[in-house]
Design an enzyme around this catalytic site. Structure first.
Site, PDB file in Angstrom:
ATOM      1  N   CYS A   1       0.841  -1.183   0.000  1.00  0.00           N
ATOM      2  CA  CYS A   1       0.000   0.000   0.000  1.00  0.00           C
ATOM      3  C   CYS A   1       0.880   1.237   0.000  1.00  0.00           C
ATOM      4  O   CYS A   1       2.012   1.187   0.480  1.00  0.00           O
ATOM      5  CB  CYS A   1      -0.873   0.021   1.247  1.00  0.00           C
ATOM      6  SG  CYS A   1      -1.925  -1.429   1.380  1.00  0.00           S
ATOM      7  N   ASP A  55      15.067  14.019  -9.807  1.00  0.00           N
ATOM      8  CA  ASP A  55      14.478  12.743 -10.223  1.00  0.00           C
ATOM      9  C   ASP A  55      13.081  12.936 -10.808  1.00  0.00           C
ATOM     10  O   ASP A  55      12.249  13.610 -10.213  1.00  0.00           O
ATOM     11  CB  ASP A  55      14.334  11.804  -9.012  1.00  0.00           C
ATOM     12  CG  ASP A  55      15.687  11.313  -8.510  1.00  0.00           C
ATOM     13  OD1 ASP A  55      16.587  11.113  -9.340  1.00  0.00           O
ATOM     14  OD2 ASP A  55      15.830  11.121  -7.280  1.00  0.00           O
ATOM     15  N   HIS A  68      17.020  -4.227  -8.379  1.00  0.00           N
ATOM     16  CA  HIS A  68      15.854  -4.868  -7.778  1.00  0.00           C
ATOM     17  C   HIS A  68      16.107  -6.327  -7.448  1.00  0.00           C
ATOM     18  O   HIS A  68      15.250  -6.995  -6.898  1.00  0.00           O
ATOM     19  CB  HIS A  68      14.630  -4.719  -8.676  1.00  0.00           C
ATOM     20  CG  HIS A  68      14.139  -3.296  -8.704  1.00  0.00           C
ATOM     21  ND1 HIS A  68      14.731  -2.339  -9.492  1.00  0.00           N
ATOM     22  CD2 HIS A  68      13.162  -2.666  -8.007  1.00  0.00           C
ATOM     23  CE1 HIS A  68      14.118  -1.181  -9.281  1.00  0.00           C
ATOM     24  NE2 HIS A  68      13.178  -1.348  -8.388  1.00  0.00           N
TER      25      HIS A  68
HETATM   26  N1  GLN Z   1      17.178   9.283  -5.887  1.00  0.00           N
HETATM   27  C1  GLN Z   1      16.223   8.252  -5.649  1.00  0.00           C
HETATM   28  C2  GLN Z   1      16.919   7.066  -4.985  1.00  0.00           C
HETATM   29  O1  GLN Z   1      18.020   6.811  -5.292  1.00  0.00           O
HETATM   30  C3  GLN Z   1      15.553   7.804  -6.915  1.00  0.00           C
HETATM   31  C4  GLN Z   1      14.463   6.808  -6.658  1.00  0.00           C
HETATM   32  C5  GLN Z   1      13.665   6.414  -7.870  1.00  0.00           C
HETATM   33  O2  GLN Z   1      14.128   6.441  -8.974  1.00  0.00           O
HETATM   34  N2  GLN Z   1      12.459   6.002  -7.688  1.00  0.00           N
HETATM   35  O3  GLN Z   1      16.348   6.374  -4.179  1.00  0.00           O
END
Ligand code: GLN
Ligand code: ZN
Length: 763
Positions: A522, A605, A700
């Site tokens: 969530c 970002d 990931h």
């Molecule tokens: N600067 C963020 C990090 O490194 C970027 C995260 C993202 O791309 N969602 O966590």
């Protein structure tokens, strides 16, 4: 007003399934950890369903909606219901609960079904996989017991299911070029049998959701609606075909002619489409009008809605149904739980439970006249008025600043080539500079310090010291690894939007405003309720401290205006463009302050830029124009020798490359390793003009790739991006990883870079 003889029906397309206390999350995670058996999990599900039906019935909905519950995702439940498990899972056609979770979460030998965004929401569905060998087999146990459960409780039942065309459209064809429509007849057989069963059980209505009608659909898919619904309607309870998330006015003739008993349209996203439906609406059809916002948490302006509804009711009589625009899946459950919100702000909000109450009020007002509920309407009007007049929603200086933005404010002082030369001279980076995306592992110590500080158990001084320790360790590690451009590690951030939202005016945070993102996950998006301004610098002290520890350049780290917008619940009384520009101005000041503090490279970002794309291609240019402008305003207040980076990840960017280039960031870092650099090839074909850092490993996964794998990816990259413009970095931030694997992977990344550098530099 006198009462009208025609009763108006109210209903919801779906209710949040996670529970006000995220009970479903708790039960699912306990089950996955082996602490709750299947019987216990099923009991938790039944309990939630019963409570949600009871809430709908108690509020006065004319039906309870059944079928919207799912142990992971409603589209995936459809896959189980129709026995469409991909052969690769070896489950056959009879999907049981362990099989359902195996497909959702993956097995030691099979990756999970792909997770995709549900239209333009932040909810993710599990993508069905279909091909020429797919067979469907109805597994009634995935739906009928729930229907019986609701009927036995005495509810009048409307069953909601994804429609057959939406199901097929969203599926992935496992064979290239496979025409998914070829499976329509087979799938319709199963639907037909199921609908017959529902009719026999005494279900009052079936709601089939066909949100794909709000997309740009090919002619053969549109044509298929006739065939599909003609066959389904022959042995079914009355069918309500539900559309949402956009206008379906273009398909009004088709929808009027379909042999269904009703159509639902979204009049929040596309109020203008009502004109195409109300006049001469077929006598044999119900029109369900979604006027309470199912996507956002603002309290409805009930008088405005009633003013809209009175003439529609006059035209349609009992054929008018009233609902929320879409399923309430996308809003939190119950506002009553929020005890810490400012009372005025709280009075402006409505979560799912409150939306039921709004629908009930609309029903009473339509059926018995507004005087029957004048007190409630009055309370609602006062709340709406207080929001309209609240000083926080109209800050003169903020409005004036946005109004005064010039074309020049969105332009750097020099073109990329000139900037790049200055930045190169200033930063003195080697060929193929190495860097990371921002966050470093969020260790238990870091999280503990942040949470004790939040609870007031840790003093500001001790908290700063703890964060300084984390920053120092991150800098030391990066120095030891030999990275070229460093980051401070984002230890102070628990979330990339919340961290900034907490420091900006116009933002609020709920305690329990959770919405399901996928499975048991969530999110609790912050709420942008007012004009956005930055009272003081947000990140400068941390970045300055980090830069003081090293001679290497320290990259400042910010979340961009578009991402701040899309990962929040946004106010509905100002255009998204204006909100984005306010955010952009606040960030622009932060960028300037970082520059003044000696930070030579600043990353903004924008991982969410792709997900803001409208559903219809015709609306893309306008969106992309303001999104790009907002980013550029945030980035263009600095000198030409200050390097602006941006980062994007996990999205298909191919179709918006020109807009990504138009951001004119000096450097973009992007996810590419998973697709084996396919995305990079697209950047190459497009001749992306500025510096690029394609991710060379997938953060990931805990797997650390070999040096040779990364050199191979870099070699591919050099074929499409000249080495002078190539950076080396992981795919994304490292906050979810451990230090051991992170150091291992980054060490190998640096080695791979050195191999390439040697090859490229003639000795
Ligand atoms: N600067 C963020 C990090 O490194 C970027 C995260 C993202 O791309 N969602 O966590
Ligand atoms: Zn990322």
């Amino acid at each position: 007003m006198t009462a009208t003889p025609y009763a108006t029906t109210v209903h919801v397309l779906g209710y949040p399934r996670i529970g006000a206390q995220r009970e479903l999350k708790t039960a699912l995670e306990a089950h996955w950890q082996g602490k709750l058996d299947e019987t216990g999990l099923r009991a938790a599900g039944a309990d939630l369903r019963q409570r949600h039906w009871a809430a709908q019935a108690a509020a006065g909905m004319d039906f309870v909606t059944v079928g919207d519950f799912a142990f992971y995702d409603h589209l995936h439940s459809c896959t189980a219901l129709f026995g469409a498990a991909p052969a690769r899972f070896g489950l056959g056609n009879e999907v049981d609960l362990p099989g359902y979770f195996a497909m959702a979460r993956g097995t030691p030998t099979q990756p999970a079904l792909a997770m995709k965004k549900w239209f333009d929401t932040n909810y993710h569905y599990l993508q069905p996989e279909i091909g020429p060998d797919t067979v469907f087999r109805l597994n009634r146990d995935w739906l009928l017991p729930e229907v019986r459960e609701a009927l036995s409780l005495g509810h009048k039942v409307k069953v909601a299911l994804p429609g057959p065309l939406t199901y097929l459209w969203l599926a992935r064809g496992t064979h290239g070029g496979f025409d998914k429509l070829r499976l329509l007849n087979l799938l319709l057989n199963s639907y037909w049998t199921l609908l017959g069963d529902l009719k026999a059980l005494g279900v009052a209505w079936v709601q089939l959701d066909e949100p794909i009608l709000a997309l740009d659909l090919p002619a053969e898919w549109l044509a298929a609606f006739n065939l599909a619904y003609a066959s389904l309607a022959s042995n079914a309870p009355p069918i309500l075909l539900a559309t949402y998330f956009g206008s379906v006015a273009a398909h009004a003739p088709l929808l009027r002619a379909l042999p269904v008993a009703g159509v639902h349209v979204d009049a929040v996203r596309a109020p203008e489409q009502l004109a195409a439906f109300v006049a001469d609406w077929p006598q044999d059809k119900v029109l369900s009008v979604g006027l309470v916002d199912g996507r956002n948490l603002w309290r409805s302006d009930l008088s405005r809605i009633l003013a809209l509804l009175h003439p529609i009711k006059a035209a349609l009589g009992a054929r008018l149904w009233v609902s929320a625009s879409c399923s309430l899946l996308h809003v939190p459950v119950d506002l009553e739980q929020e005890t810490k919100l400012d009372p005025a702000l709280k009075s402006w909000l409505a979560f799912a439970q409150q939306k039921l109450e709004e629908l009930a009020l609309l029903k009473s007002a339509l059926n018995h006249g507004e005087q029957a509920v004048w007190r409630e309407l009055h309370t609602s009007a006062i709340a709406v008025e207080s929001r309209r007049k609240a000083p926080s929603t109209h800050i003169k200086t903020v409005r004036a600043r946005v109004a005064a933005l010039t074309a020049g404010d969105a332009e750097r002082g020099a073109p990329y080539a000139a900037r790049a030369a200055q930045q190169r001279a200033k930063l003195q980076l080697p060929l193929l500079p190495t860097t990371t995306i921002g966050s470093f592992p969020q260790t238990a110590d870091i999280r503990a310090a942040r949470s004790s500080f939040k609870k007031g158990a840790l003093s500001e001084g001790d908290y700063t010291a703890a964060m300084h320790t984390a920053i120092r360790e991150a800098v030391e590690k990066q120095e030891a690894l030999g990275l070229d451009m460093l980051v401070h590690g984002e230890a102070e951030r628990n979330d990339m939007v919340e961290y900034f939202g907490e420091q900006l005016s116009g933002y609020a945070f709920t305690e329990y405003g959770w919405v399901q993102s996928y499975g048991s996950r969530c999110v609790k998006p912050p709420v942008i309720y007012g004009d956005v301004a930055r009272p003081k610098a947000m990140t400068v002290a941390w970045s300055r401290y980090a830069q003081s520890l090293t001679h290497k350049p320290m990259k400042g780290m910010l979340t961009g205006p578009v991402t701040m917008l899309f990962w929040s619940f946004v106010r509905d009384d100002l255009s998204r463009e204006q909100v984005a520009l306010q955010l952009a101005c606040a960030l622009r000041d932060e960028v300037s302050d970082l520059e003044a503090a000696g930070i030579a490279a600043i990353q903004i970002d924008e991982p969410a830029i792709r997900e803001g794309l409208p559903l219809k291609a015709a609306d893309w240019p306008a969106y992309l124009a303001w999104a790009v402008r907002a980013f550029r305003i945030s980035a263009s207040g600095v000198r030409t020798d200050t390097q602006i980076h941006t980062h994007m990840c996990y999205s298909e960017f191919n179709d918006i490359l020109p807009s990504i280039a138009a951001l004119d960031a000096d450097v973009i870092t992007i996810e590419t390793s998973r697709s084996n650099m396919q995305l990079l090839e697209a950047f190459g074909d497009f001749s992306y003009p500025n510096d690029i850092g394609p991710g060379v490993y997938d953060i990931h996964s805990p797997r650390v790739p070999a040096v040779s794998e990364m050199t191979a990816l870099l070699e591919k990259a050099i074929k499409v991006i000249p080495p002078e413009r190539l950076w080396v970095n992981p795919d994304c931030g490292l906050k979810t990883r451990g230090w051991a694997e992170t150091e291992d992977a980054l060490g190998k990344m640096v080695q791979a870079t050195r191999v390439l550098r040697e090859r490229l530099t003639p000795s």
